[in-house]
Design a protein around this motif. Sequence first.
Motif, PDB file in Angstrom:
ATOM      1  N   GLU A 253       4.790  -0.010  -6.232  1.00 29.06           N
ATOM      2  CA  GLU A 253       3.715  -0.251  -5.263  1.00 29.06           C
ATOM      3  C   GLU A 253       2.464   0.539  -5.637  1.00 29.06           C
ATOM      4  N   TYR A 254       2.669   1.744  -6.169  1.00 23.81           N
ATOM      5  CA  TYR A 254       1.535   2.565  -6.584  1.00 23.81           C
ATOM      6  C   TYR A 254       0.816   1.938  -7.785  1.00 23.81           C
ATOM      7  N   ILE A 255       1.560   1.351  -8.696  1.00 20.24           N
ATOM      8  CA  ILE A 255       0.949   0.638  -9.834  1.00 20.24           C
ATOM      9  C   ILE A 255       0.011  -0.439  -9.309  1.00 20.24           C
ATOM     10  N   ASN A 256       0.470  -1.243  -8.358  1.00 22.04           N
ATOM     11  CA  ASN A 256      -0.368  -2.306  -7.787  1.00 22.04           C
ATOM     12  C   ASN A 256      -1.579  -1.732  -7.065  1.00 22.04           C
ATOM     13  N   HIS A 257      -1.388  -0.632  -6.349  1.00 26.52           N
ATOM     14  CA  HIS A 257      -2.487   0.011  -5.634  1.00 26.52           C
ATOM     15  C   HIS A 257      -3.582   0.464  -6.612  1.00 26.52           C
TER      16      HIS A 257
ATOM     17  N   MET B 107      -4.910   2.600   1.264  1.00 24.99           N
ATOM     18  CA  MET B 107      -3.631   2.317   0.630  1.00 24.99           C
ATOM     19  C   MET B 107      -2.772   1.337   1.405  1.00 24.99           C
ATOM     20  N   ARG B 108      -3.254   0.889   2.545  1.00 29.49           N
ATOM     21  CA  ARG B 108      -2.440  -0.066   3.302  1.00 29.49           C
ATOM     22  C   ARG B 108      -2.418  -1.407   2.587  1.00 29.49           C
ATOM     23  N   GLU B 109      -1.287  -2.051   2.614  1.00 25.33           N
ATOM     24  CA  GLU B 109      -1.107  -3.346   1.959  1.00 25.33           C
ATOM     25  C   GLU B 109      -2.146  -4.330   2.469  1.00 25.33           C
ATOM     26  N   GLY B 110      -2.773  -5.010   1.518  1.00 23.81           N
ATOM     27  CA  GLY B 110      -3.745  -6.044   1.863  1.00 23.81           C
ATOM     28  C   GLY B 110      -5.116  -5.525   2.216  1.00 23.81           C
ATOM     29  N   SER B 111      -5.319  -4.219   2.130  1.00 25.73           N
ATOM     30  CA  SER B 111      -6.627  -3.683   2.538  1.00 25.73           C
ATOM     31  C   SER B 111      -7.630  -3.670   1.395  1.00 25.73           C
ATOM     32  N   LEU B 112      -7.162  -3.774   0.174  1.00 30.00           N
ATOM     33  CA  LEU B 112      -8.097  -3.744  -0.957  1.00 30.00           C
ATOM     34  C   LEU B 112      -8.518  -5.117  -1.367  1.00 30.00           C
TER      35      LEU B 112
ATOM     36  N   GLN C 121      10.621   7.890 -12.514  1.00 29.13           N
ATOM     37  CA  GLN C 121      11.062   6.549 -12.088  1.00 29.13           C
ATOM     38  C   GLN C 121      11.339   6.471 -10.592  1.00 29.13           C
ATOM     39  N   ASP C 122      11.656   7.600  -9.964  1.00 27.42           N
ATOM     40  CA  ASP C 122      11.910   7.630  -8.524  1.00 27.42           C
ATOM     41  C   ASP C 122      10.707   8.146  -7.737  1.00 27.42           C
ATOM     42  N   TYR C 123       9.531   8.064  -8.327  1.00 27.89           N
ATOM     43  CA  TYR C 123       8.297   8.545  -7.699  1.00 27.89           C
ATOM     44  C   TYR C 123       8.100   7.917  -6.317  1.00 27.89           C
ATOM     45  N   ILE C 124       7.621   8.745  -5.397  1.00 24.18           N
ATOM     46  CA  ILE C 124       7.272   8.267  -4.060  1.00 24.18           C
ATOM     47  C   ILE C 124       6.114   9.117  -3.548  1.00 24.18           C
ATOM     48  N   GLN C 125       5.262   8.480  -2.769  1.00 16.62           N
ATOM     49  CA  GLN C 125       4.158   9.231  -2.182  1.00 16.62           C
ATOM     50  C   GLN C 125       3.938   8.799  -0.754  1.00 16.62           C
TER      51      GLN C 125
END
Length: 130
Positions: A46-50, A125-130, A31-35
Motif C-alpha cells: 500500500e505504501y508503494i502505491n501511495h 494517505m487516505r485511500e482515494g485521496s490522491l 517485507q513486513d513493513y507497516i506504518q
Amino acid sequence: MDHLSNIFHIWRVLYEKDQDVKSVIEELFHQDYIQSINGVILNRSEYINHIREQRKNIEVIEFECKNYMIHSDKLFIIYYVKGKNIQGGEIVAEIIAYFEFKDKKLFKIHGQVHLSKGNSSDVDMREGSL
C-alpha cells in the motif's frame, strides 16, 4: 550509515523521479513493513502505491531535521518537509515520528504530520485521496 542518515537517504531516493518506487522500497523496507501516519495504516504494498501517487503531485522536496533520539534500532525524530506541488504551490509539513529497523531495513513508522502550508490532497494517505 546511522539510522538518522538512513531515513533521510531513503526519503531522498524515494522522491527522485528516475528511481523505481517498488525497487527502492523492496530494497530498503522490510517485507513486513507497516506504518501508521495520522491514524492511517499502510503495509509495504500500500505504501508503494501511495508513494507512486504522491510523486505525481510533488515536484521538489527537501528534508530538515529539527531534533532526534536514537536507541539501538529505534529512532524518534521531529523533522520538516518542504516541497512544491505540480502547480507550483508550496508544501511545508512538520513530522513527528517513531521508526524501527529490523534486519537493517525500515520496519515500522508511527507518526503524525502537521501540514502548515499546502493542500492536504498533496500529501494525504487516505485511500482515494490522491
